[in-house]
Design a protein around this motif. Sequence first.
Motif, PDB file in Angstrom:
ATOM      1  N   HIS A  59       0.841  -1.205   0.000  1.00 56.16           N
ATOM      2  CA  HIS A  59       0.000   0.000   0.000  1.00 56.16           C
ATOM      3  C   HIS A  59       0.876   1.254   0.000  1.00 56.16           C
ATOM      4  O   HIS A  59       1.247   1.774   1.054  1.00 56.16           O
ATOM      5  CB  HIS A  59      -0.914  -0.026   1.234  1.00 56.16           C
ATOM      6  CG  HIS A  59      -1.994   1.016   1.202  1.00 56.16           C
ATOM      7  ND1 HIS A  59      -3.221   0.823   1.818  1.00 56.16           N
ATOM      8  CD2 HIS A  59      -2.059   2.251   0.649  1.00 56.16           C
ATOM      9  CE1 HIS A  59      -3.970   1.897   1.641  1.00 56.16           C
ATOM     10  NE2 HIS A  59      -3.283   2.790   0.935  1.00 56.16           N
ATOM     11  N   HIS A  61       1.553   5.140  -2.307  1.00 56.10           N
ATOM     12  CA  HIS A  61       1.057   6.093  -3.317  1.00 56.10           C
ATOM     13  C   HIS A  61       2.226   6.966  -3.754  1.00 56.10           C
ATOM     14  O   HIS A  61       2.500   8.007  -3.152  1.00 56.10           O
ATOM     15  CB  HIS A  61      -0.034   6.984  -2.726  1.00 56.10           C
ATOM     16  CG  HIS A  61      -1.224   6.235  -2.180  1.00 56.10           C
ATOM     17  ND1 HIS A  61      -2.271   5.820  -2.970  1.00 56.10           N
ATOM     18  CD2 HIS A  61      -1.525   5.834  -0.921  1.00 56.10           C
ATOM     19  CE1 HIS A  61      -3.178   5.202  -2.226  1.00 56.10           C
ATOM     20  NE2 HIS A  61      -2.746   5.194  -0.977  1.00 56.10           N
ATOM     21  N   LYS A 150      -8.675  -1.286  -6.041  1.00 56.74           N
ATOM     22  CA  LYS A 150      -9.111  -0.595  -4.823  1.00 56.74           C
ATOM     23  C   LYS A 150     -10.353   0.223  -5.130  1.00 56.74           C
ATOM     24  O   LYS A 150     -10.427   0.876  -6.172  1.00 56.74           O
ATOM     25  CB  LYS A 150      -8.006   0.318  -4.265  1.00 56.74           C
ATOM     26  CG  LYS A 150      -8.417   1.037  -2.963  1.00 56.74           C
ATOM     27  CD  LYS A 150      -7.278   1.841  -2.339  1.00 56.74           C
ATOM     28  CE  LYS A 150      -7.763   2.534  -1.054  1.00 56.74           C
ATOM     29  NZ  LYS A 150      -6.763   3.447  -0.485  1.00 56.74           N
ATOM     30  N   HIS A 239      -5.849  -0.095   5.425  1.00 56.92           N
ATOM     31  CA  HIS A 239      -5.568   0.844   6.529  1.00 56.92           C
ATOM     32  C   HIS A 239      -6.639   0.858   7.617  1.00 56.92           C
ATOM     33  O   HIS A 239      -7.206   1.897   7.938  1.00 56.92           O
ATOM     34  CB  HIS A 239      -5.264   2.259   6.011  1.00 56.92           C
ATOM     35  CG  HIS A 239      -6.199   2.836   4.974  1.00 56.92           C
ATOM     36  ND1 HIS A 239      -7.559   2.727   5.049  1.00 56.92           N
ATOM     37  CD2 HIS A 239      -5.945   3.548   3.842  1.00 56.92           C
ATOM     38  CE1 HIS A 239      -8.102   3.357   4.018  1.00 56.92           C
ATOM     39  NE2 HIS A 239      -7.149   3.843   3.263  1.00 56.92           N
ATOM     40  N   ASP A 315       0.637   2.611   3.712  1.00 55.67           N
ATOM     41  CA  ASP A 315      -0.170   3.692   3.117  1.00 55.67           C
ATOM     42  C   ASP A 315       0.709   4.927   2.906  1.00 55.67           C
ATOM     43  O   ASP A 315       0.277   6.066   3.106  1.00 55.67           O
ATOM     44  CB  ASP A 315      -1.389   4.004   3.980  1.00 55.67           C
ATOM     45  CG  ASP A 315      -2.397   4.890   3.270  1.00 55.67           C
ATOM     46  OD1 ASP A 315      -2.244   5.099   2.045  1.00 55.67           O
ATOM     47  OD2 ASP A 315      -3.326   5.380   3.936  1.00 55.67           O
TER      48      ASP A 315
HETATM   49 ZN    ZN Z   1      -3.756   4.641   0.629  1.00 54.49          ZN
END
Ligand code: ZN
Length: 463
Positions: A59, A61, A150, A239, A315
């Motif tokens: 996870h 970004h 997702k 998360h 995340d």
């Molecule tokens: Zn995320």
Amino acid sequence: MTTLIQNATVVTSRKSFAADILIDGEKIRDIRPGIPSDSAEKLIDAKGMLLFPGGIDVHTHLDMPFGGTTSSDDFETGTRAAAFGGTTTLIDFAIQARGTKMRDSLDTWWKKADGRATIDYGLHMIVTDLPEAGLEDMDQLVAEGVASFKLFMAYPGVLMVDDATIFQALSRTAKNGALICMHAENGSVIDVIIRRTLAEGKKAPIYHALTRPVTAEAEAVHRAIAMAEIAGAPVYIVHLSSEEALNQVREARDRGVPAFAETCPQYLLLSVDELARPDFEGAKYVFTPPLREKHHLPKLWDGLKNDHLQVVSTDHCPFCFADQKALGKDDFTKIPNGGPGVENRLQLLYHHGVNEGRLSVNRFVELVSTTPAKLFGLYPRKGELAPGSDADIVIWDPQADHLISARTHHMRVDYSMFEGFRVKGNARAVLSRGEVIVDNGRFLGRTGRGAFLKRVARGGAWD
Ligand code: ZN
Ligand code: URP
Ligand code: ZN
């Protein structure tokens, strides 16, 4: 090139044992005690060290447009920082541009990563729009190795999709074997609370947390699992941040439902109090779901120990404090949501999990590497130390003292959520497909050496 790592303790998700590891090219060829030194061209003495399969962070970004700006790490800086922390595989999120084919967005994300990644990476696809034709688009992505999607139950007007879309996507994955990752928060309810809060003139970072109640997460987790159950598909909650949300996952799993969930170091170690820091510093901790009251933390640790939670990811979604978080100086809704952490996951989970007696070292490996590989279609190529697996190996010094700080980290962001945390245990060296890419704090890898990983559907963890 053959390499022999000698005199170490090999740690897998099942056991720890004294052995040497012989690497031939990109793969592990042999693991056993007493492999003769003349079997390899290069010798690495790992006395006193632990050998883990490379960390897998499912996870992140990187280079993601979000909240009116773009996350500050790209595939070059983000994957390099990951490597320093012992992570050798990332799964990042491509985003379908609304009204376009997902396949086009896959090209966009390949362009971001190509020639930049220093470790191997896979991609999930964020679904923002799913017309009838898009269902076939999902199958095509699965065939190209994008074996997970997702969907967002939050961020209305930006990424949120309705229940019909979620149910359609889940139903399709029941057939094509992909895994749906769910951002589970009731975005519509949160939106109303936010508007009321702003109307009362409450605009400081703390209101980010106060407008996103735990029940809005628990309700969405319940709904996501219910829809997955009706569709006959597994579901993976991303998360997860609270005891109430965890209870939903546990109850479903107790009934035999293939529901899985991850949490992240920030939810295990930080609380909502961080958002009340003065001088707008609370903005450093603005991400969703928000940090919770302290009493949730031990419940999440118990969840990891008892397999109610299966994965620890980060995340990682960094935004610089000075010029990106500052976009929300006068209005918390304009603070870009996200925080950095890809470099610190293993350090934090090892220290606060293994050293502090909350997790066995084998459970630690399972949470950061083996189960992520299984759930996301990379096992046994990744996530395992065994003959035939990729030689992604972390040489871990369990005695190393490390102070986490933005002054020394490798992430391209001007603060650390864990500034001043002192941990014992750190990656001494990191191998990716047989190549030493980090050694004693030096980066030896090469930008662009990381490869896209075609992942298989039905990773197997729910069979
Ligand atoms: Zn995320
Ligand atoms: O605040 C967060 N978590 N930002 C990244 C996007 C997401 O929701 O995962
Ligand atoms: Zn999310």
